[in-house]
Design a protein around this motif. Structure first.
Motif, PDB file in Angstrom:
ATOM      1  N   ASP A 147       0.947  -1.081  -0.221  1.00 18.63           N
ATOM      2  CA  ASP A 147       0.171  -0.108  -0.378  1.00 18.63           C
ATOM      3  C   ASP A 147       0.766   1.504  -0.082  1.00 18.63           C
ATOM      4  OD1 ASP A 147      -2.727   0.824   0.245  1.00 18.63           O
ATOM      5  OD2 ASP A 147      -1.752   2.222   2.309  1.00 18.63           O
ATOM      6  N   HIS A 148       1.942   1.211   1.362  1.00 23.09           N
ATOM      7  CA  HIS A 148       2.609   2.466   1.348  1.00 23.09           C
ATOM      8  C   HIS A 148       4.254   2.409   1.436  1.00 23.09           C
ATOM      9  CE1 HIS A 148       0.203   3.220   4.108  1.00 23.09           C
ATOM     10  NE2 HIS A 148       1.390   4.002   4.768  1.00 23.09           N
ATOM     11  N   ASP A 149       4.853   3.260   1.589  1.00 23.93           N
ATOM     12  CA  ASP A 149       5.758   2.969   2.583  1.00 23.93           C
ATOM     13  C   ASP A 149       6.052   3.996   3.997  1.00 23.93           C
ATOM     14  OD1 ASP A 149       7.300   1.196   1.094  1.00 23.93           O
ATOM     15  OD2 ASP A 149       8.753   3.456  -0.164  1.00 23.93           O
ATOM     16  N   SER A 150       6.187   3.679   4.855  1.00 25.98           N
ATOM     17  CA  SER A 150       6.501   4.087   6.261  1.00 25.98           C
ATOM     18  C   SER A 150       7.861   3.879   6.843  1.00 25.98           C
ATOM     19  CB  SER A 150       5.055   3.828   6.735  1.00 25.98           C
ATOM     20  OG  SER A 150       5.420   4.471   7.839  1.00 25.98           O
TER      21      SER A 150
END
Length: 171
Positions: A147-150
């Motif tokens: 979904d996304h980097d964090s």
């Protein structure tokens, strides 16, 4: 008491009296390498927070997992409902000796299916350190996608990890 069974596992709600079994992973630094907290120094440390958990909660589901073959405690698998984003976050911890046996995928899949049926769950999310390739594989095997980097830091701020957030939406 809420229980879930798979081919090789039984899962039931975590109770305060389970604290001694939890020492098998809670006191192991290898297990806590990428987790938010740090390994416990004594088996009794979970007794600070464990009695405060509601074993009947519909939004914070903590399950102790046992292997059917010999009854040993494998770990804890959990789902937490985040109201603001209408998503269930998943987390898990296994004793080191049970890594790589497929227990997490088997158990978390059953727990997620249970949440869909019993609680109407339709979105799941999980995060792991980018270097934690084992957890990334678990999430992918559960059908979750990038979904996304964090990033996240251990609770004591001793280290910060670049991370990947995975997501699964079910219909």
């Amino acid at each position: 008491m809420e229980t879930i069974e798979t081919e090789r596992l039984t899962m039931r709600r975590l109770m305060p009296e389970d604290y001694l079994e939890m020492a098998a992973w809670d006191m192991d630094e290898r297990v806590y390498k990428y987790l938010l907290g740090n390994a416990c120094k004594t088996p009794e440390e979970p007794l600070v927070w464990l009695p405060k958990k509601d074993p009947n909660s519909r939004t914070n589901i903590l399950m102790i997992v046992h292997a059917k073959a010999d009854g040993h405690a494998v770990g804890i698998y959990a789902l937490n409902y985040i109201t603001e984003s209408d998503v269930w976050t998943l987390s898990y911890v296994n004793r080191y000796e049970d890594w790589g046996k497929g227990y997490t995928v088997e158990g978390m899949k059953a727990l997620m299916d249970h949440a869909v049926k019993e609680y109407g769950a339709h979105a799941f999310e999980a995060e792991c350190a980018k270097v934690n390739t084992g957890s990334a594989r678990v999430m992918q095997k559960l059908g979750m996608v990038y979904d996304h980097d964090s990033s996240y830091s251990k609770l004591d701020n001793s280290v910060t990890f670049e991370s990947i957030v995975y997501r699964l939406t079910v219909s």
